[in-house]
Design a protein around this motif. Structure first.
Motif, PDB file in Angstrom:
ATOM      1  N   ALA A  58       0.797  -1.239  -0.075  1.00 14.38           N
ATOM      2  CA  ALA A  58       0.074  -0.044   0.054  1.00 14.38           C
ATOM      3  C   ALA A  58       0.790   1.135  -0.036  1.00 14.38           C
ATOM      4  N   LEU A  59       2.041   1.251   0.546  1.00 20.35           N
ATOM      5  CA  LEU A  59       2.734   2.561   0.860  1.00 20.35           C
ATOM      6  C   LEU A  59       4.023   2.760   0.169  1.00 20.35           C
ATOM      7  N   VAL A  60       4.499   1.525  -0.465  1.00 21.68           N
ATOM      8  CA  VAL A  60       5.755   1.954  -1.529  1.00 21.68           C
ATOM      9  C   VAL A  60       5.420   1.584  -2.827  1.00 21.68           C
ATOM     10  N   GLY A  61       5.446   2.535  -3.603  1.00 16.71           N
ATOM     11  CA  GLY A  61       5.497   2.383  -4.902  1.00 16.71           C
ATOM     12  C   GLY A  61       6.520   2.442  -5.726  1.00 16.71           C
ATOM     13  N   ASP A  62       7.780   2.525  -5.218  1.00 18.42           N
ATOM     14  CA  ASP A  62       9.006   2.675  -5.920  1.00 18.42           C
ATOM     15  C   ASP A  62       9.688   1.134  -6.168  1.00 18.42           C
ATOM     16  N   ALA A  63      10.508   0.903  -6.985  1.00 19.96           N
ATOM     17  CA  ALA A  63      11.289  -0.253  -7.147  1.00 19.96           C
ATOM     18  C   ALA A  63      12.039  -0.407  -5.905  1.00 19.96           C
ATOM     19  N   LEU A  64      12.098  -1.652  -5.243  1.00 23.38           N
ATOM     20  CA  LEU A  64      13.001  -1.909  -4.185  1.00 23.38           C
ATOM     21  C   LEU A  64      14.375  -2.274  -4.615  1.00 23.38           C
ATOM     22  N   ASP A  65      15.546  -1.613  -4.078  1.00 26.02           N
ATOM     23  CA  ASP A  65      16.989  -1.982  -4.515  1.00 26.02           C
ATOM     24  C   ASP A  65      17.335  -3.311  -3.677  1.00 26.02           C
ATOM     25  N   GLN A  66      16.731  -3.411  -2.278  1.00 28.48           N
ATOM     26  CA  GLN A  66      16.990  -4.765  -1.372  1.00 28.48           C
ATOM     27  C   GLN A  66      15.897  -5.247  -1.330  1.00 28.48           C
TER      28      GLN A  66
END
Length: 766
Positions: free
Chosen positions: A332-340
């Motif tokens: 719900a809260l993270v719309g970015d691509a995750l680096d880790q």
């Protein structure tokens, strides 16, 4: 498999810091009302259980320190409100049971490789856990545990736990240390059984030990007496004290070896159950993100809870588990691509580059609770000595002392503060004062640094000795041994012992550096040792080591070794290395300030410098530094001619870094030929070559302090027909990164080329 438990003895195998196991322990104590409650814990604390069970604010831990001629060990046995061991003790006392810890003391060699008694044994049965995780489609042992035990009903929990630990232990063998511990614990169980007069005995240990204890108790002989508690060797120093602990230190995401991460979350599970804990976790994450001005709307929270509930149903959970809530929040809260990868998909510390919102989620789970000891808790002598010494020297917790080291009272205050710094006791930070490689500084400025864990850290430092002087003396002696041949670390320690006023240990550290100097291969480390020794030899009036023969012998040996190492460095295209350049600066200063007194041979140094300066296989920075070394020691040096030979954009800046590091004073003093040649070289570069050279050039001119940089700017202006201090200062006031300016110029040049090729430049065809 474990087999049947002996009559009258109930064995509960638990996972340390598990609310589900803590509930099971409480229910079992209430049902059995046992005569004895035996708990995995240090048997040498049995006489101090009243102290342990004072009305502390949890979490707290038993800190144990041990030191003898060959070994130094420190460990913690932590307890929080939902630790099964803590619940066994408090619930057992409430029903009138006799309480006993039954494990070996924490200083015992069986714990030599363990900093935490309650570190779970997951690695011992990793293969079986991995198979279970794969079968149940969960990421790791933490998610597996929640899935099997923490979120489900309490009905049948004891049987499920027994089957789980029997399965895992059945596929792994205990090591020698665990075998010794289990044999010792079994003796306590048999002794309690034989004394219970038919009343129940409850045994609470880590689940890994349960199968072995059942077998050992069933097969072993009767015990006439309680087992003897091992005692440390007469020449050893060992002691245990209660210390305040914190949820941060308990958290697996912060490196703790416990079986359960996220202590703040599991505290809520213990107090309110998994459903309310899940709701509170979502609220806590939203509050933390909003406090950091991150937008979290009501719709986001509804989406997170909806997603967590859906994941829980999909995964077969009666209530949302920890990973269900976290995965819902991320969705719900993270719309970015995750680096880790998400940290709860594995174990251990957070990786660098973890998404900030994910970091806040982990922090919300961890919680910020810090324990507090009851006022009647005995404290080690060091705690009282620290307070007494600070009072005696009139240093309060909020003071910001400014000290003149030529005044005896201020010198004594400085030494106390440095001793506490070495012991890692928080309270004050040194903001300015003597530093390695600088001229004599005889003032210090300190600032207060309050820390919530100060008492715990003073207690832990008490493992070194009862007084500040005893403790810091023992710490330095240990560190000399541990550092071995690490001349860089030894050099830092040498300087610290001087600041702390420990002349005897300064001598021991100096001897260790001298032994290591003949074999060291790290030029950077050797250079630091030389800089420290030279600084003390020149300026140390406080300890009385200025001009002493041992320091002089070390300086002589270090200079010889450094020059030998310099000639062996081969890397014709390596970038400038500030560490090895600083080593040559230390060699130069030794020749300048101690050469005549110590009989250093300037001719030999100049010969080495000449060979390195002409050696095309040596790195550019060392070639420049070698030339600068000759120049700074008064030998002829054609710097203007030499710079033409290294005019390639890829090597010019590195060569200048070496030259400026060793001879910047000579450059500023008016070597017009060098600056003139350099100005013409740079002016003749095209945009591409200048962009290649610029980063190393910036590093090279970084050796000049602002006043000298202004002098260089004045000379450049004079070459261009300008003059005046104002114009020189204007050259130094560039608001934009020079690399960005150069890149922009290169881009403009490429645009011009494209426009010209396509006939679109001004004045060309429309």
């Amino acid at each position: 498999m474990a087999g049947d438990a002996p009559p009258g003895v109930t064995f509960l195998g638990v996972r340390h810091h598990s609310p589900a196991c803590a509930r099971l322990v409480a229910a079992t104590v209430a049902a059995l009302r046992p005569a004895y409650v035996l708990v995995e814990g240090p048997a040498d604390l049995n006489g101090r259980l009243d102290e342990l069970l004072l009305d502390h604010e949890l979490p707290v831990a038993v800190f144990t320190a041990y030191r003898d001629a060959g070994r130094r060990h420190a460990s913690w046995s932590p307890f929080c409100g939902y630790s099964p061991e803590w619940v066994a003790l408090t619930a057992g006392r409430a029903v009138g049971a006799q309480l006993r810890f039954i494990d070996l003391p924490a200083w015992h060699p069986a714990f030599a490789h363990r900093a935490n008694r309650y570190a779970d044994a997951d690695q011992r049965y990793a293969e079986a856990v991995d198979r279970l995780c794969a079968t149940l489609a969960v990421d790791n042992v933490d998610a597996l545990w929640d899935h099997l035990f923490e979120i489900g009903p309490d009905d049948g929990l004891a049987e499920r736990l027994a089957a789980y630990f029997d399965l895992l232990r059945g596929e792994s063998a205990a090591g020698e240390d665990d075998t010794a511990r289990e044999a010792y614990m079994a003796r306590w169980v048999r002794a309690a059984r034989d004394r219970a007069g038919g009343r129940p005995v409850l045994v609470v240990t880590g689940g890994f030990h349960r199968p072995a204890l059942i077998r050992l108790v069933a097969d072993g002989p009767a015990e006439q007496d309680w087992p003897q508690v091992p005692a440390p060797d007469p020449d050893a120093v060992a002691g245990s004290y209660l210390v305040p602990y914190s949820f941060k230190r308990l958290d697996a995401f912060d490196g703790y070896q416990s079986g359960m991460p996220s202590p703040g979350y599991y505290q809520r599970v213990w107090e309110d159950g998994p459903q309310r804990a899940a709701e509170a976790l979502t609220e806590a994450v939203a509050a933390r993100l909003r406090a950091r001005r991150q937008p979290v709307s009501t719709a986001d929270l509804i989406a997170a809870r909806t997603m967590a509930g859906g994941l829980a149903r999909l995964r077969g959970h009666a209530h949302p588990a920890r990973v269900d809530v976290l995965d819902g929040l991320v969705s719900a809260l993270v719309g970015d691509a995750l680096d880790q990868p998400l940290p709860w998909a594995s174990r251990g510390r957070l990786a660098a580059g973890t998404h900030p919102a994910v970091v806040e989620m982990v922090a919300a789970l961890s919680g910020d609770r810090v324990g507090r000891l009851h006022p009647d808790t005995p404290l080690p002598p060091l705690v009282h000595d620290v307070d007494a010494e600070l009072d005696r020297h009139r240093i309060g917790p909020g003071d910001a002392p400014e000290l003149d080291l030529t005044v005896p009272a201020d010198l004594a205050r400085s030494r106390l503060l440095h001793r506490l710094r070495l012991l890692d006791v928080p309270g004050h930070r040194c903001d300015s004062g003597p530093r390695v490689g600088t001229h004599a500084v005889l003032t210090e400025r300190w600032s207060p640094t309050p820390a919530p864990d100060r008492l715990a850290r003073v207690i832990e430092a008490g493992g070194y000795g009862p007084t500040v002087l005893d403790a810091v003396t023992a710490l330095v002696a240990e560190r000399v041994v541990l550092l071995g041949g690490d001349v860089d670390g030894l050099a830092t320690l040498l300087f610290d012992t001087a600041l702390a006023g420990l002349p005897e240990h300064s001598a021991h550290t100096l001897a260790a550096i001298a032994r290591a100097t003949g074999t060291v291969t790290d030029l950077t480390a050797l250079g630091r040792a030389l800089a420290v020794a030279l600084g003390l030899w020149r300026h140390d009036r406080l300890l009385g080591s200025a001009g002493t023969a041992p320091l002089g012998a070390l300086i002589t040996a270090a200079v010889d070794r450094a020059l030998w190492l310099v000639e062996g460095v081969r890397a014709a295209t390596a970038p400038a290395d500030r560490g090895r350049l600083a080593a040559l600066v230390a060699v130069r200063d030794a020749l300048r300030y101690a050469g005549p007194a110590l009989g250093l041979d300037p001719a030999a140094t100049l010969a080495v410098a000449g060979r390195v300066a002409a050696d095309q296989a040596a790195p550019p920075d060392l070639r420049g530094a070698a030339l600068g070394l000759r120049w700074s020691l008064g030998a002829p040096a054609d710097a203007a001619g030499a710079v033409r030979a290294v005019a390639a954009p890829s090597t010019l800046g590195d060569w200048l870094s070496g030259l400026f590091a060793l001879a910047r004073e000579e450059v500023v003093a008016g070597e017009a030929a060098l600056l003139g040649v350099l100005d013409r070289l740079l002016a003749g570069m095209d945009a591409h070559d200048f962009l290649v050279a610029l980063p190393a050039l910036r590093q090279a001119f970084g050796w000049f302090p602002p006043r000298e940089r202004e002098a260089v700017a004045r000379h450049v202006l004079s070459l261009r027909g300008g003059e005046g201090d104002v114009g020189a200062r204007d050259l130094l006031r560039l608001d934009v990164d020079p690399v960005l300016v150069a890149a922009a110029r290169a881009l403009e040049a490429r645009v011009d080329e494209v426009l010209a090729r396509e006939g679109l430049r001004e004045g060309g065809p429309a």
